[in-house]
Design a protein around this motif. Sequence first.
Motif, PDB file in Angstrom:
ATOM      1  N   UNK A  75       0.822  -1.208   0.000  1.00 33.11           N
ATOM      2  CA  UNK A  75       0.000   0.000   0.000  1.00 33.11           C
ATOM      3  C   UNK A  75       0.863   1.268   0.000  1.00 33.11           C
ATOM      4  N   UNK A  76       1.824   1.332   0.916  1.00 34.68           N
ATOM      5  CA  UNK A  76       2.615   2.549   1.092  1.00 34.68           C
ATOM      6  C   UNK A  76       4.037   2.199   1.501  1.00 34.68           C
ATOM      7  N   UNK A  77       4.982   2.991   1.020  1.00 34.74           N
ATOM      8  CA  UNK A  77       6.385   2.867   1.434  1.00 34.74           C
ATOM      9  C   UNK A  77       6.835   4.231   1.937  1.00 34.74           C
ATOM     10  N   UNK A  78       7.404   4.241   3.144  1.00 29.34           N
ATOM     11  CA  UNK A  78       7.845   5.497   3.757  1.00 29.34           C
ATOM     12  C   UNK A  78       9.343   5.402   4.042  1.00 29.34           C
ATOM     13  N   UNK A  79      10.124   6.211   3.368  1.00 28.05           N
ATOM     14  CA  UNK A  79      11.560   6.254   3.620  1.00 28.05           C
ATOM     15  C   UNK A  79      11.865   7.133   4.822  1.00 28.05           C
ATOM     16  N   UNK A  80      12.530   6.583   5.829  1.00 26.98           N
ATOM     17  CA  UNK A  80      12.821   7.305   7.070  1.00 26.98           C
ATOM     18  C   UNK A  80      14.208   7.927   7.031  1.00 26.98           C
ATOM     19  N   UNK A  81      14.461   8.911   7.892  1.00 26.17           N
ATOM     20  CA  UNK A  81      15.812   9.470   7.978  1.00 26.17           C
ATOM     21  C   UNK A  81      16.819   8.415   8.433  1.00 26.17           C
ATOM     22  N   UNK A  82      18.063   8.559   8.013  1.00 31.02           N
ATOM     23  CA  UNK A  82      19.112   7.661   8.489  1.00 31.02           C
ATOM     24  C   UNK A  82      19.374   7.916   9.971  1.00 31.02           C
ATOM     25  N   UNK A  83      19.993   6.959  10.618  1.00 38.58           N
ATOM     26  CA  UNK A  83      20.457   7.129  12.001  1.00 38.58           C
ATOM     27  C   UNK A  83      19.316   7.443  12.970  1.00 38.58           C
ATOM     28  N   UNK A  84      18.184   6.807  12.744  1.00 32.34           N
ATOM     29  CA  UNK A  84      17.016   7.119  13.569  1.00 32.34           C
ATOM     30  C   UNK A  84      16.747   6.045  14.622  1.00 32.34           C
ATOM     31  N   UNK A  85      17.359   4.862  14.427  1.00 34.40           N
ATOM     32  CA  UNK A  85      17.196   3.772  15.385  1.00 34.40           C
ATOM     33  C   UNK A  85      18.456   3.624  16.221  1.00 34.40           C
ATOM     34  N   UNK A  86      18.296   3.246  17.478  1.00 29.58           N
ATOM     35  CA  UNK A  86      19.432   3.056  18.365  1.00 29.58           C
ATOM     36  C   UNK A  86      20.299   1.892  17.873  1.00 29.58           C
ATOM     37  N   UNK A  87      21.585   2.111  17.820  1.00 31.56           N
ATOM     38  CA  UNK A  87      22.503   1.018  17.522  1.00 31.56           C
ATOM     39  C   UNK A  87      22.743   0.764  16.051  1.00 31.56           C
ATOM     40  N   UNK A  96      23.675  11.969  18.958  1.00 28.57           N
ATOM     41  CA  UNK A  96      24.228  11.317  17.771  1.00 28.57           C
ATOM     42  C   UNK A  96      23.138  10.815  16.830  1.00 28.57           C
ATOM     43  N   UNK A  97      21.902  10.864  17.267  1.00 30.19           N
ATOM     44  CA  UNK A  97      20.800  10.297  16.489  1.00 30.19           C
ATOM     45  C   UNK A  97      19.967  11.382  15.828  1.00 30.19           C
ATOM     46  N   UNK A  98      19.173  10.958  14.859  1.00 27.16           N
ATOM     47  CA  UNK A  98      18.166  11.819  14.259  1.00 27.16           C
ATOM     48  C   UNK A  98      16.805  11.436  14.838  1.00 27.16           C
ATOM     49  N   UNK A  99      15.920  12.406  14.906  1.00 29.78           N
ATOM     50  CA  UNK A  99      14.632  12.179  15.564  1.00 29.78           C
ATOM     51  C   UNK A  99      13.522  12.836  14.756  1.00 29.78           C
ATOM     52  N   UNK A 100      12.456  12.080  14.506  1.00 30.57           N
ATOM     53  CA  UNK A 100      11.290  12.653  13.842  1.00 30.57           C
ATOM     54  C   UNK A 100      10.632  13.679  14.755  1.00 30.57           C
ATOM     55  N   UNK A 101      10.307  14.835  14.179  1.00 28.76           N
ATOM     56  CA  UNK A 101       9.569  15.850  14.934  1.00 28.76           C
ATOM     57  C   UNK A 101       8.070  15.583  14.818  1.00 28.76           C
ATOM     58  N   UNK A 102       7.307  16.242  15.660  1.00 29.28           N
ATOM     59  CA  UNK A 102       5.848  16.084  15.598  1.00 29.28           C
ATOM     60  C   UNK A 102       5.315  16.499  14.233  1.00 29.28           C
ATOM     61  N   UNK A 103       5.881  17.579  13.659  1.00 30.49           N
ATOM     62  CA  UNK A 103       5.404  18.054  12.359  1.00 30.49           C
ATOM     63  C   UNK A 103       5.733  17.053  11.252  1.00 30.49           C
ATOM     64  N   UNK A 104       6.871  16.351  11.387  1.00 27.22           N
ATOM     65  CA  UNK A 104       7.228  15.329  10.396  1.00 27.22           C
ATOM     66  C   UNK A 104       6.223  14.177  10.430  1.00 27.22           C
ATOM     67  N   UNK A 105       5.893  13.744  11.649  1.00 29.18           N
ATOM     68  CA  UNK A 105       4.939  12.639  11.814  1.00 29.18           C
ATOM     69  C   UNK A 105       3.580  13.017  11.237  1.00 29.18           C
TER      70      UNK A 105
END
Length: 851
Positions: free
Chosen positions: A383-395, A428-437
């Motif tokens: 149905x949908x594919x969403x590409x996320x920012x790099x470095x968004x998950x721990x580890x 060191x990480x990237x984080x989705x903001x509320x506006x991005x979500x």
Amino acid sequence: MNKQALAAKIWEFANRMRSKIEANEYKDYILGFIFYKFLSDNEVRYLKSIDWTDEFLPEVTEDDKETVKNVQQNLGYFISYNNLFSTWLKKGADFTVSDVTDALGAFNRLINPYHKRVYDKIFNTLETGISKLGDGKGAASQTKAIRELIDLIKDIPMDGKQDYDVLGFIYEYLISNFAANAGKKAGEFYTPHEVSLLMSEIIARHLKDRDHIEIYDPTSGSGSLLINIGHCATKYIGKENCVKYYAQELKQNTYNLTRMNLIMRGILAANIVTRNGDTLEDDWPYFEDEDPDATYKRLYVDAVVSNPPYSQVWDPTGKETDPRFASYGLAPKSKADYAFLLHDLYHLKSDGIMAIVLPHGVLFRGGEEGTIRKNLIDQNNIDTIIGLPANIFFGTGIPTIIMILRKNRTNDDVLIIDASKGFEKEGKSNKLRACDIKKIVDTVSARKTVENFSKVVSRQEIRDNDYNLNIPRYVDTSEKPENWDIYASMFGGIPANELNAFQKYWDAFPALKSSLFTTENGAYYQPSVSDLHSALLQDPDVQDWQKQYQGILKSFDSFLSKELIDQMMTVPLAKEEDVLSAELFNSMKGLPILDPYQSYQYLDTAWRKISQDLEVIQTEGPDIIRKVDVLTETKSKGGKSSFEWGGRVLPFDLVQNALLTDKVQALQEGEDRLQEIGSSLESSLDDLDEDVKEGADFLNDAKDSFVPAAVEKTLKAKAASDETLVVLKNVKKLFTEEKALKKDLKKGKEDLEVKTKEVIEHLSDDEAKALVKQKWVNALLKELAQQQSDQLEDFGKKLEALTQKYSITLSDLGEQIQTTEKELQGMLDELTGSEFDEKGIAEFKKLLGEA
């Protein structure tokens, strides 16, 4: 103390306590004790609801068979009085590590058989790890470490309806912090809250019209994905206990986290079905161990959500006929990503939806994965594919995606979103903001193409690309390189196509372009004003736009005041941000240029603070607005205490600037005068000759400041020149004034603190509401107003930069170079020197073009 402050306090204490224990292990211990406190306090609350009082609670023992059965039937477990968390605290110095081990052993014996799957062996990790607590010197050190830990945990509030939320919040706060601070080892089971929230909102919107739903996470980790989906779905459905949770997890200690987290969020034991097993090797034919034939049930649910381990090795041997994979193919043994995806898809009902986090490579890798991808597309499941920012998950820093799939779809296209550019840096990480979500969720809901963000792609286009779903093939988010127009570089002028990059502004302000620029041929423009920024702000269309926005903010002010101030005791915290954001987006519908998602970000940031205050106010009553707490206590050598105060809801500086302006102004004037004295002392130092400074006893060793006592001594002895004595007399006067002023300022600040405390404690209801409005509403409106100013400021700067880009032509540069060369040649002709100097100058002239 609100839940954020309490969670931060517990995290700080956890860091101090954990010495040699790995973060991943220590997490299990502290969370295990928090969970035991939850169960204990939950039982006490239940007993009191059936008329037990504190006086008779010590009679709650295993010997009271009737009470044991009653509690087991209603809660699923039983804890005797001697084993309650609160009883541990009452024991004080008599408490030992054996109290814990005995209690955990008894808990395992007294689980209701019907809820054994939920509670059985849930404290195994804590039981086996207790020996690691302390400094390794036996039971005494273990007892000391545990006592310190439970003394801290006792501060978690357990009274009232908000218990589950507070405890659950602290629980997730600790999990996320351990994951963020311990790398992959502790982060592998945790999906960042923002990613979890994104997946949850997409799924919950799909399920919002259902009365009851079942959701499943086959790699459940901490359980946060399930909990967030349940929370979001409940918000839309509008009733409690309408979600059934299925969870499977391979690792025992992480499986325990799943169960604890679900239970602590107030989910009924009957709505929790969990399994400790290998998802790919041992699929979920759910049954009770005691009677597998009669209780067998194939699991199909409304939603599946998962964040499986990326590219894990698995064994596909003999699984060709497995119904999960038979219609699509087997994932390669080196990468189980599609095996997890197909497992999830298999367990969906025909009208269900799933969301899975996967590495970006699943979109384009060939071989067996290419075959599965082709079958998924041909069978219209993606149905949908969403590409996320790099470095968004721990580890891990690898690029990841969220893929949304369904079994039966009416449309046959695929929505592809490139959300990789929307984030903020956090450590060191990237984080989705509320506006991005929100932007992603809104795009999925509307299923629309947005330039440089998303595209609705037909199946034929995907087939034309050989079933390659690599996002950049369909959505271009690359930054365009800066171009230089050859004609404009040679002759000047601004190319029309570069001005057209601001078309949204020319559309919004129809007369602006012609008022700022002129053109003879329509291809190149010249600025018609000397100050573009001032002319921009004076444009009638721009001013009308500013007035329109001010009107929107005024209406939003009234709306916020009615929603938050007039109804602060009844504001539904779970749903209110959606109400506020809907009003904000609706208000800005007809207003061009401003990004409503940036406005939403301001709203979300404000709401986080507002909701904390509302939580306190609704829990403790409106009088809490007048509450002042001691933040710190400092004792002098003589034993006298001084306090730093803070309002429970109202910050001191807010109250001071609103109601004590005269006192604040007086203190500010004193601070300003202190700075003036400092500057005067520096000037006095500059008035001294350097030779006087070198031999001066009245300066410090670095010779960069006066020493008050030495200045006094020099003046008394008159041991300096008359000019120096004049300077020192002024310095002494400044020191005298500075000393008195510092004393007055210290007392003034203390008096202001006391007066502020008094003012807050005696506020009228209207005054309290007015100050709360300043803190909540006025602060947000100020941010929203600034957004408009920033937008125009940024536009003006870009226009000025574009004008400067072509203001000097290459012809102008050539003339400037020739003129400079001639001037330099003339200066070279006037130079004289040695024989070698003359030869060097002659060679330099040749470089400048002189024969």
